[in-house]
Motif scaffolding. Structure first.
Motif, PDB file in Angstrom:
ATOM      1  N   CYS A  43       0.830  -1.208   0.000  1.00  0.00           N
ATOM      2  CA  CYS A  43       0.000   0.000   0.000  1.00  0.00           C
ATOM      3  C   CYS A  43       0.861   1.252   0.000  1.00  0.00           C
ATOM      4  CB  CYS A  43      -0.927   0.001   1.210  1.00  0.00           C
ATOM      5  SG  CYS A  43      -2.073  -1.392   1.214  1.00  0.00           S
ATOM      6  N   PHE A  44       0.463   2.195  -0.833  1.00  0.00           N
ATOM      7  CA  PHE A  44       1.175   3.451  -1.007  1.00  0.00           C
ATOM      8  C   PHE A  44       0.189   4.584  -0.737  1.00  0.00           C
ATOM      9  CE2 PHE A  44       3.122   0.155  -3.381  1.00  0.00           C
ATOM     10  CZ  PHE A  44       4.483   0.430  -3.437  1.00  0.00           C
ATOM     11  N   TYR A  45       0.574   5.540   0.101  1.00  0.00           N
ATOM     12  CA  TYR A  45      -0.323   6.613   0.529  1.00  0.00           C
ATOM     13  C   TYR A  45       0.152   7.961  -0.013  1.00  0.00           C
ATOM     14  CZ  TYR A  45      -2.008   3.125   3.846  1.00  0.00           C
ATOM     15  OH  TYR A  45      -2.532   1.985   4.424  1.00  0.00           O
ATOM     16  N   PHE A  46      -0.761   8.674  -0.664  1.00  0.00           N
ATOM     17  CA  PHE A  46      -0.481   9.981  -1.249  1.00  0.00           C
ATOM     18  C   PHE A  46      -1.457  11.004  -0.672  1.00  0.00           C
ATOM     19  CE2 PHE A  46       0.488   6.681  -4.313  1.00  0.00           C
ATOM     20  CZ  PHE A  46       1.695   7.064  -4.862  1.00  0.00           C
ATOM     21  N   SER A  47      -1.033  12.260  -0.600  1.00  0.00           N
ATOM     22  CA  SER A  47      -1.970  13.307  -0.191  1.00  0.00           C
ATOM     23  C   SER A  47      -2.454  14.037  -1.441  1.00  0.00           C
ATOM     24  CB  SER A  47      -1.295  14.293   0.765  1.00  0.00           C
ATOM     25  OG  SER A  47      -0.281  15.013   0.110  1.00  0.00           O
ATOM     26  N   THR A  48      -3.702  14.513  -1.405  1.00  0.00           N
ATOM     27  CA  THR A  48      -4.251  15.245  -2.546  1.00  0.00           C
ATOM     28  C   THR A  48      -5.469  16.056  -2.113  1.00  0.00           C
ATOM     29  OG1 THR A  48      -4.765  15.055  -4.909  1.00  0.00           O
ATOM     30  CG2 THR A  48      -5.865  13.491  -3.423  1.00  0.00           C
ATOM     31  N   ASN A  49      -5.995  16.812  -3.061  1.00  0.00           N
ATOM     32  CA  ASN A  49      -7.189  17.618  -2.809  1.00  0.00           C
ATOM     33  C   ASN A  49      -8.442  16.778  -3.015  1.00  0.00           C
ATOM     34  OD1 ASN A  49      -5.010  19.592  -4.036  1.00  0.00           O
ATOM     35  ND2 ASN A  49      -6.320  20.753  -2.650  1.00  0.00           N
ATOM     36  N   THR A  50      -9.338  16.823  -2.051  1.00  0.00           N
ATOM     37  CA  THR A  50     -10.612  16.102  -2.137  1.00  0.00           C
ATOM     38  C   THR A  50     -11.404  16.551  -3.362  1.00  0.00           C
ATOM     39  OG1 THR A  50     -10.598  16.098   0.271  1.00  0.00           O
ATOM     40  CG2 THR A  50     -12.632  15.420  -0.778  1.00  0.00           C
ATOM     41  N   SER A  51     -11.268  17.822  -3.717  1.00  0.00           N
ATOM     42  CA  SER A  51     -12.027  18.393  -4.837  1.00  0.00           C
ATOM     43  C   SER A  51     -11.408  18.090  -6.207  1.00  0.00           C
ATOM     44  CB  SER A  51     -12.125  19.916  -4.668  1.00  0.00           C
ATOM     45  OG  SER A  51     -10.819  20.494  -4.692  1.00  0.00           O
ATOM     46  N   SER A  52     -10.304  17.357  -6.240  1.00  0.00           N
ATOM     47  CA  SER A  52      -9.601  17.128  -7.509  1.00  0.00           C
ATOM     48  C   SER A  52     -10.366  16.199  -8.453  1.00  0.00           C
ATOM     49  CB  SER A  52      -8.206  16.549  -7.247  1.00  0.00           C
ATOM     50  OG  SER A  52      -8.303  15.211  -6.799  1.00  0.00           O
ATOM     51  N   MET A  53     -10.065  16.346  -9.712  1.00  0.00           N
ATOM     52  CA  MET A  53     -10.648  15.490 -10.744  1.00  0.00           C
ATOM     53  C   MET A  53     -10.271  14.023 -10.499  1.00  0.00           C
ATOM     54  SD  MET A  53     -10.075  15.601 -14.875  1.00  0.00           S
ATOM     55  CE  MET A  53      -8.366  15.145 -14.822  1.00  0.00           C
ATOM     56  N   ARG A  54      -9.030  13.810 -10.056  1.00  0.00           N
ATOM     57  CA  ARG A  54      -8.543  12.448  -9.833  1.00  0.00           C
ATOM     58  C   ARG A  54      -9.357  11.750  -8.741  1.00  0.00           C
ATOM     59  NH1 ARG A  54      -6.302  12.045 -13.928  1.00  0.00           N
ATOM     60  NH2 ARG A  54      -5.043  13.851 -13.601  1.00  0.00           N
ATOM     61  N   VAL A  55      -9.681  12.442  -7.668  1.00  0.00           N
ATOM     62  CA  VAL A  55     -10.477  11.843  -6.586  1.00  0.00           C
ATOM     63  C   VAL A  55     -11.833  11.402  -7.127  1.00  0.00           C
ATOM     64  CG1 VAL A  55     -11.725  12.370  -4.446  1.00  0.00           C
ATOM     65  CG2 VAL A  55      -9.294  12.913  -4.647  1.00  0.00           C
ATOM     66  N   LYS A  56     -12.428  12.245  -7.929  1.00  0.00           N
ATOM     67  CA  LYS A  56     -13.718  11.895  -8.538  1.00  0.00           C
ATOM     68  C   LYS A  56     -13.581  10.634  -9.393  1.00  0.00           C
ATOM     69  CE  LYS A  56     -17.295  13.659 -11.612  1.00  0.00           C
ATOM     70  NZ  LYS A  56     -17.660  14.677 -12.593  1.00  0.00           N
ATOM     71  N   GLN A  57     -12.515  10.559 -10.179  1.00  0.00           N
ATOM     72  CA  GLN A  57     -12.302   9.390 -11.036  1.00  0.00           C
ATOM     73  C   GLN A  57     -12.102   8.123 -10.208  1.00  0.00           C
ATOM     74  OE1 GLN A  57      -9.037  10.644 -13.527  1.00  0.00           O
ATOM     75  NE2 GLN A  57     -10.400  11.633 -14.997  1.00  0.00           N
ATOM     76  N   TYR A  58     -11.306   8.195  -9.152  1.00  0.00           N
ATOM     77  CA  TYR A  58     -11.074   7.003  -8.324  1.00  0.00           C
ATOM     78  C   TYR A  58     -12.337   6.571  -7.595  1.00  0.00           C
ATOM     79  CZ  TYR A  58      -6.078   7.533  -9.187  1.00  0.00           C
ATOM     80  OH  TYR A  58      -4.848   7.635  -9.775  1.00  0.00           O
ATOM     81  N   ARG A  59     -13.172   7.511  -7.222  1.00  0.00           N
ATOM     82  CA  ARG A  59     -14.433   7.130  -6.573  1.00  0.00           C
ATOM     83  C   ARG A  59     -15.361   6.422  -7.562  1.00  0.00           C
ATOM     84  NH1 ARG A  59     -15.098  12.410  -2.673  1.00  0.00           N
ATOM     85  NH2 ARG A  59     -14.144  11.431  -0.859  1.00  0.00           N
ATOM     86  N   ASN A  60     -15.314   6.812  -8.820  1.00  0.00           N
ATOM     87  CA  ASN A  60     -16.145   6.182  -9.857  1.00  0.00           C
ATOM     88  C   ASN A  60     -15.562   4.862 -10.345  1.00  0.00           C
ATOM     89  OD1 ASN A  60     -18.075   8.216  -9.833  1.00  0.00           O
ATOM     90  ND2 ASN A  60     -17.061   9.388 -11.446  1.00  0.00           N
ATOM     91  N   ASN A  61     -14.239   4.756 -10.352  1.00  0.00           N
ATOM     92  CA  ASN A  61     -13.573   3.551 -10.849  1.00  0.00           C
ATOM     93  C   ASN A  61     -12.238   3.424 -10.106  1.00  0.00           C
ATOM     94  OD1 ASN A  61     -12.219   1.542 -12.237  1.00  0.00           O
ATOM     95  ND2 ASN A  61     -12.829   2.266 -14.262  1.00  0.00           N
ATOM     96  N   PRO A  62     -12.123   2.498  -9.186  1.00  0.00           N
ATOM     97  CA  PRO A  62     -10.909   2.400  -8.363  1.00  0.00           C
ATOM     98  C   PRO A  62      -9.688   1.799  -9.068  1.00  0.00           C
ATOM     99  CG  PRO A  62     -12.442   0.679  -7.759  1.00  0.00           C
ATOM    100  CD  PRO A  62     -13.154   1.560  -8.763  1.00  0.00           C
ATOM    101  N   LYS A  63      -9.824   1.361 -10.311  1.00  0.00           N
ATOM    102  CA  LYS A  63      -8.660   0.808 -11.019  1.00  0.00           C
ATOM    103  C   LYS A  63      -7.622   1.910 -11.193  1.00  0.00           C
ATOM    104  CE  LYS A  63     -11.106  -2.801 -13.456  1.00  0.00           C
ATOM    105  NZ  LYS A  63     -11.544  -3.310 -14.759  1.00  0.00           N
ATOM    106  N   ALA A  64      -6.355   1.543 -10.883  1.00  0.00           N
ATOM    107  CA  ALA A  64      -5.302   2.553 -10.899  1.00  0.00           C
ATOM    108  C   ALA A  64      -3.949   1.928 -11.219  1.00  0.00           C
ATOM    109  CB  ALA A  64      -5.243   3.240  -9.533  1.00  0.00           C
ATOM    110  N   SER A  65      -3.006   2.793 -11.553  1.00  0.00           N
ATOM    111  CA  SER A  65      -1.619   2.379 -11.702  1.00  0.00           C
ATOM    112  C   SER A  65      -0.722   3.489 -11.160  1.00  0.00           C
ATOM    113  CB  SER A  65      -1.280   2.080 -13.168  1.00  0.00           C
ATOM    114  OG  SER A  65      -1.419   3.242 -13.959  1.00  0.00           O
TER     115      SER A  65
END
Length: 142
Positions: A43-65
C-alpha cells in the motif's frame, strides 16, 4: 529481476510518482504527484485535494496504476504497479501522513475538508531496465 527489497529501495528514492486513473469515458489519465508519504506492504499513501478530478475518477472507478522511474546518464529504470485506489478521509491517516509544509496546499490544516489521502494497493506490476521487462505479481515478490 530485482528482489522486493531492491524494488522498494528504488521506489523510495524517487521524488515523483505518476498516478493513472480511468475517466468517465473509460480513457486512461495520468498525473505526476509527489512521492508516496507512506509505504506499508503493498500500500502506497499519497496526499491530494478532495475536490480534484482524480479523486472523482477514483471514486467512480478504483482501477489505478502508479509508475516510478529514474533516468540516469546511461540507464533508464522503471516500475509500474497496477491495483486499486481508495479515497480516505479518516482523520487518523490524514494526521499520520501530514507534513508541516502542507498548509501551503490545505489552508485549514489537517482538518481541511479539501485534504484527503489516496491509498493505492498494488496487486501486480512490471519492471523495466536495460532494454528488458519483467511482469510480476505481488505474491512473487513476497
Amino acid at each position: 529481476m530485482k528482489t522486493r527489497q531492491q524494488l522498494m529501495t528504488f521506489i523510495e528514492k524517487q521524488k515523483t510518482a505518476f498516478l493513472g486513473s480511468v475517466d468517465e469515458d473509460g480513457f486512461p489519465n495520468m498525473k505526476a504527484m509527489f512521492a508516496p508519504r507512506k509505504i506499508e506492504g503493498n500500500c502506497f499513501y499519497f496526499s491530494t485535494n478532495t475536490s480534484s478530478m482524480r479523486v472523482k475518477q477514483y471514486r467512480n472507478n478504483p482501477k489505478a496504476s502508479v509508475y516510478f522511474f529514474n533516468k540516469g546518464r546511461f540507464r533508464y529504470e522503471g516500475v509500474m504497479l497496477i491495483g486499486t485506489m481508495e479515497v480516505l478521509e479518516d482523520e487518523k491517516i490524514k494526521k499520520e501522513i501530514w507534513c508541516t509544509g502542507d498548509t501551503m496546499f490545505y489552508k485549514q490544516g489537517v482538518t481541511d475538508p479539501d485534504y484527503c489521502v489516496l491509498k493505492f494497493t498494488a496487486v501486480k506490476g512490471r519492471y523495466y531496465c536495460d532494454l528488458k521487462s519483467k511482469s510480476f505479481t505481488v505474491e512473487e515478490l513476497a
